[in-house]
Motif scaffolding. Structure first.
Motif, PDB file in Angstrom:
ATOM      1  N   THR A 182      17.575 -93.112  16.389  1.00  0.00           N
ATOM      2  CA  THR A 182      17.740 -91.612  17.036  1.00  0.00           C
ATOM      3  C   THR A 182      18.035 -90.628  15.885  1.00  0.00           C
ATOM      4  O   THR A 182      18.108 -89.528  16.170  1.00  0.00           O
ATOM      5  N   THR A 183      18.225 -91.242  14.682  1.00  0.00           N
ATOM      6  CA  THR A 183      18.623 -90.471  13.420  1.00  0.00           C
ATOM      7  C   THR A 183      17.633 -90.504  12.210  1.00  0.00           C
ATOM      8  O   THR A 183      17.399 -91.716  12.066  1.00  0.00           O
ATOM      9  N   ASN A 184      17.246 -89.444  11.683  1.00  0.00           N
ATOM     10  CA  ASN A 184      16.644 -89.528  10.433  1.00  0.00           C
ATOM     11  C   ASN A 184      17.106 -88.608   9.468  1.00  0.00           C
ATOM     12  O   ASN A 184      17.598 -87.666   9.826  1.00  0.00           O
ATOM     13  N   LEU A 213      18.978 -83.469   8.135  1.00  0.00           N
ATOM     14  CA  LEU A 213      19.502 -84.335   8.939  1.00  0.00           C
ATOM     15  C   LEU A 213      19.009 -84.223  10.512  1.00  0.00           C
ATOM     16  O   LEU A 213      19.510 -83.005  10.756  1.00  0.00           O
ATOM     17  N   THR A 214      18.608 -84.828  10.923  1.00  0.00           N
ATOM     18  CA  THR A 214      18.125 -84.907  12.300  1.00  0.00           C
ATOM     19  C   THR A 214      18.468 -86.135  13.303  1.00  0.00           C
ATOM     20  O   THR A 214      18.252 -87.121  13.036  1.00  0.00           O
ATOM     21  N   HIS A 215      19.184 -85.575  14.403  1.00  0.00           N
ATOM     22  CA  HIS A 215      19.578 -86.776  15.608  1.00  0.00           C
ATOM     23  C   HIS A 215      19.160 -86.211  16.887  1.00  0.00           C
ATOM     24  O   HIS A 215      19.262 -85.206  17.244  1.00  0.00           O
ATOM     25  N   LYS A 222      17.260 -82.468  20.155  1.00  0.00           N
ATOM     26  CA  LYS A 222      18.062 -82.899  19.145  1.00  0.00           C
ATOM     27  C   LYS A 222      18.842 -81.644  18.368  1.00  0.00           C
ATOM     28  O   LYS A 222      19.062 -80.743  18.686  1.00  0.00           O
ATOM     29  N   LYS A 224      19.912 -80.565  14.550  1.00  0.00           N
ATOM     30  CA  LYS A 224      19.136 -80.498  12.984  1.00  0.00           C
ATOM     31  C   LYS A 224      19.989 -79.682  12.262  1.00  0.00           C
ATOM     32  O   LYS A 224      20.501 -78.591  12.389  1.00  0.00           O
TER      33      LYS A 224
END
Length: 243
Positions: A182-184, A213-215, A222, A224
């Motif tokens: 779920t996170t990148n 950073l995106t969750h 999301k 971000k």
């Protein structure tokens, strides 16, 4: 027959950017409180052959003249799985420059982009090559992008001069990590070289850093965090007047 004829019809889309403003400033001559269509985009796209595609974006606005933002050909058939773009395009510099205004996560372009590259970023005629670098980790991808475009910057930009006589060059390295399901995270480095005036030299070097950073809370919602930083090195001539 009808199916064969439809293959020649381009993909057409319409995007509208509507903004509202509430203000008490007496300096606004058009009215303090207003709702306006800031920009409408007509988007055309069509495959040229199995390895090439044409994309065109034209914008219309109440505040500006009609503008051809992008008109480029993308080709995927180059050696070493390199992708090329040729034509008028938004170069992949940093994060916000390559994105059209209606796709931004913010109302306006980030201040660092509008100050250095122009009110709506940068759109120039040029050629761009991109490809993915081999990496031993499946969770990490590295994309290297390089291009040469017409000189100059957008409206209000200060990084390069207004002339298009000398081209500008850029490279961008994009690093992307899947931290979890779920996170990148993404970290990019950009280098730009150009001229501040009409002479034959390249006096401006700029280094850009971007981080995202995106969750994903849900598949559609999301959180971000995104930021960009630009540093420039300019050769400027100074003169001292003496009595």
């Amino acid at each position: 027959t009808a199916h064969s004829l439809s293959a020649f019809n381009p993909e057409i889309g319409v995007l509208v950017d509507i903004v509202g403003q509430l203000s008490e400033s007496s300096a606004d001559g058009e009215g303090n409180d207003k709702l306006s269509v800031r920009e409408m985009e007509l988007v055309f796209g069509h495959p040229i052959d199995p390895y090439s595609r044409l994309d065109v974006t034209a914008s219309f606005s109440d505040f500006e003249a009609a503008n051809l933002e992008e008109a480029y050909i993308t080709h995927w058939g180059l050696p070493w799985e390199i992708k090329g773009r040729l034509g008028r395009l938004k170069p992949k510099i940093g994060k916000a420059v390559a994105i059209h205004r209606d796709s931004l996560d913010t109302v306006d372009e980030p201040l660092v982009v509008s100050s250095y590259l122009g009110a709506e970023g940068l759109s120039r005629t040029g050629v761009e090559l991109s490809g993915f670098l081999p990496a031993p980790w499946t969770a990490v991808t590295h994309e290297l992008i390089g291009g040469v475009i017409e000189g100059g910057v957008g409206e209000g930009g200060t990084l390069f001069g207004a002339t298009r006589r000398r081209p500008s060059f850029y490279t961008h390295l994009k690093n992307f990590w899947d931290l979890s399901d779920t996170t990148n995270a993404e970290f990019g480095v950009t280098h730009l070289v150009g001229s501040k005036d009409a002479d034959s030299s390249f006096e401006v070097n700029a280094l850009g850093l971007d981080a995202t950073l995106t969750h994903f809370i849900t598949p559609t919602n999301k959180l971000k965090w995104q930021n960009e930083l630009y540093l420039q090195d300019r050769d400027e001539a100074f003169s001292v007047a003496e009595d």
